[in-house]
Design a protein around this motif. Structure first.
Motif, short mmCIF file in Angstrom:
data_model
loop_
_atom_site.label_atom_id
_atom_site.label_comp_id
_atom_site.label_asym_id
_atom_site.label_seq_id
_atom_site.Cartn_x
_atom_site.Cartn_y
_atom_site.Cartn_z
N ALA A 23 -2.54 -7.99 -13.44
CA ALA A 23 -2.99 -7.50 -12.14
C ALA A 23 -3.69 -8.60 -11.35
N ARG A 24 -4.54 -9.37 -12.01
CA ARG A 24 -5.24 -10.45 -11.32
C ARG A 24 -4.24 -11.52 -10.86
N ALA A 25 -3.28 -11.83 -11.71
CA ALA A 25 -2.29 -12.84 -11.34
C ALA A 25 -1.42 -12.37 -10.19
N ALA A 26 -1.05 -11.10 -10.19
CA ALA A 26 -0.22 -10.56 -9.10
C ALA A 26 -0.96 -10.66 -7.77
N LEU A 27 -2.22 -10.28 -7.76
CA LEU A 27 -2.99 -10.36 -6.52
C LEU A 27 -3.18 -11.81 -6.09
N ASP A 62 1.49 4.90 -15.13
CA ASP A 62 1.08 3.60 -15.64
C ASP A 62 0.45 2.85 -14.46
N HIS A 63 -0.85 2.92 -14.33
CA HIS A 63 -1.53 2.39 -13.15
C HIS A 63 -1.43 0.88 -13.04
N GLU A 64 -1.44 0.19 -14.17
CA GLU A 64 -1.29 -1.27 -14.12
C GLU A 64 0.09 -1.64 -13.61
N LEU A 65 1.11 -0.99 -14.14
CA LEU A 65 2.48 -1.24 -13.69
C LEU A 65 2.62 -0.95 -12.20
N LEU A 66 2.08 0.17 -11.75
CA LEU A 66 2.18 0.54 -10.35
C LEU A 66 1.49 -0.49 -9.47
N TYR A 67 0.33 -0.96 -9.88
CA TYR A 67 -0.40 -1.95 -9.09
C TYR A 67 0.38 -3.26 -8.99
N VAL A 68 0.83 -3.77 -10.11
CA VAL A 68 1.56 -5.04 -10.11
C VAL A 68 2.81 -4.93 -9.26
N ALA A 69 3.55 -3.85 -9.42
CA ALA A 69 4.78 -3.67 -8.64
C ALA A 69 4.47 -3.55 -7.15
N ALA A 70 3.44 -2.81 -6.80
CA ALA A 70 3.08 -2.66 -5.39
C ALA A 70 2.68 -3.99 -4.77
N VAL A 71 1.86 -4.74 -5.47
CA VAL A 71 1.35 -6.00 -4.93
C VAL A 71 2.47 -7.04 -4.77
N LEU A 72 3.48 -6.96 -5.62
CA LEU A 72 4.56 -7.96 -5.59
C LEU A 72 5.85 -7.46 -4.95
N HIS A 73 5.85 -6.23 -4.41
CA HIS A 73 7.14 -5.65 -4.04
C HIS A 73 7.83 -6.37 -2.89
N ASP A 74 7.11 -7.11 -2.06
CA ASP A 74 7.74 -7.83 -0.95
C ASP A 74 7.66 -9.35 -1.11
N ILE A 75 7.31 -9.83 -2.28
CA ILE A 75 7.16 -11.27 -2.46
C ILE A 75 8.50 -11.99 -2.28
N ALA A 113 8.74 -3.42 -14.39
CA ALA A 113 8.24 -3.95 -13.12
C ALA A 113 9.40 -4.25 -12.18
N LEU A 114 10.45 -4.85 -12.71
CA LEU A 114 11.65 -5.12 -11.91
C LEU A 114 12.23 -3.82 -11.37
N GLU A 115 12.36 -2.81 -12.23
CA GLU A 115 12.96 -1.54 -11.81
C GLU A 115 12.15 -0.87 -10.71
N VAL A 116 10.85 -0.84 -10.87
CA VAL A 116 10.00 -0.19 -9.86
C VAL A 116 10.14 -0.89 -8.51
N ILE A 117 10.13 -2.21 -8.52
CA ILE A 117 10.23 -2.96 -7.27
C ILE A 117 11.60 -2.77 -6.63
N VAL A 118 12.66 -2.83 -7.41
CA VAL A 118 14.00 -2.61 -6.86
C VAL A 118 14.12 -1.20 -6.29
N ARG A 119 13.62 -0.22 -7.03
CA ARG A 119 13.79 1.18 -6.62
C ARG A 119 12.95 1.55 -5.41
N HIS A 120 11.94 0.77 -5.08
CA HIS A 120 11.15 1.13 -3.90
C HIS A 120 12.00 1.08 -2.64
N ASN A 121 13.11 0.37 -2.68
CA ASN A 121 14.00 0.28 -1.52
C ASN A 121 15.18 1.24 -1.62
#
Length: 207
Positions: A23-27, A62-75, A113-121
């Motif tokens: 989470a810290r690294a993603a932010l 999974d709050h950690e997974l959700l946070y990391v995916a949210a923070v990186l979803h548009d990188i 993490a990959l799946e969550v980010i891909v599926r957000h679109n």
């Protein structure tokens, strides 16, 4: 997330970002590469996702997974991580795989993490298939397209917007996704543009 958070009493204090290495690294990565506008967008998306979980009574998150995916979803929109062929959400998902692997996640969790980010679109995500993907999809739907603007408490929305204002989101995100659609017409960016995302950004109910 606060264990005492309820739909009627949502505030910024209801949510604490995970303190894990991933989470810290993603932010840190998002802060380094995103503009203030897009950084605010990804943080709002995380907060909307967590708030939707509470409003809808979804507890198995999974709050950690959700946070990391949210923070990186548009990188994948930023030039340093843009991919010549792959969609920006897929490119960003692979950034999340690399980052989380370095933070100690195993292959399966990195793939999530990959799946969550891909599926957000995706146009829609079945929460029974992927609840984190579902939450990020409806959260970004609110922040980008203005979907379901009345689903969260108005006081919470105002507090989040005061802390993380939209700034130039319509211009920055609109320009980025139009560029992606033009260069990669086989990707979700093209569908978003064809679906009127630029107009939706301009007419967004949250400003």
């Amino acid at each position: 997330m606060s264990e005492n958070a309820t739909p009627d009493h949502l505030t910024l204090a209801s949510f604490d970002a995970p303190s894990s290495a991933a989470a810290r690294a993603a932010l840190s990565l998002a802060t380094q590469y995103h503009s203030p506008t897009l950084l605010n967008h990804v943080l709002r998306s995380w907060l909307w996702a967590e708030a939707f979980a509470i409003v809808e009574g979804r507890s198995d998150i999974d709050h950690e997974l959700l946070y990391v995916a949210a923070v990186l979803h548009d990188i994948g929109l930023v030039p340093e991580f843009d991919n010549v062929f792959r969609s920006y959400e897929e490119s960003g998902g692979h950034v999340a795989v690399a980052l989380t692997r370095g933070a100690g996640w195993d292959e399966h969790r990195g793939q999530r993490a990959l799946e969550v980010i891909v599926r957000h679109n995706w146009p829609a995500v079945d929460p029974d298939l992927d609840v984190e993907g579902y939450l990020l999809e409806i959260a970004t739907g609110l922040d980008i397209s203005g979907a379901r603007p009345d689903a969260l408490p108005a006081s919470f929305i105002r507090e989040v917007l005061d802390a993380y204002p939209r700034l130039d989101l319509a211009q920055e995100f609109g320009t980025g996704v139009v560029d992606q659609a033009a260069r990669k017409p086989h990707t979700a960016a093209h569908r978003l543009v064809e679906g009127g995302v630029v107009r939706k950004l301009a007419d967004h109910p949250l400003g």
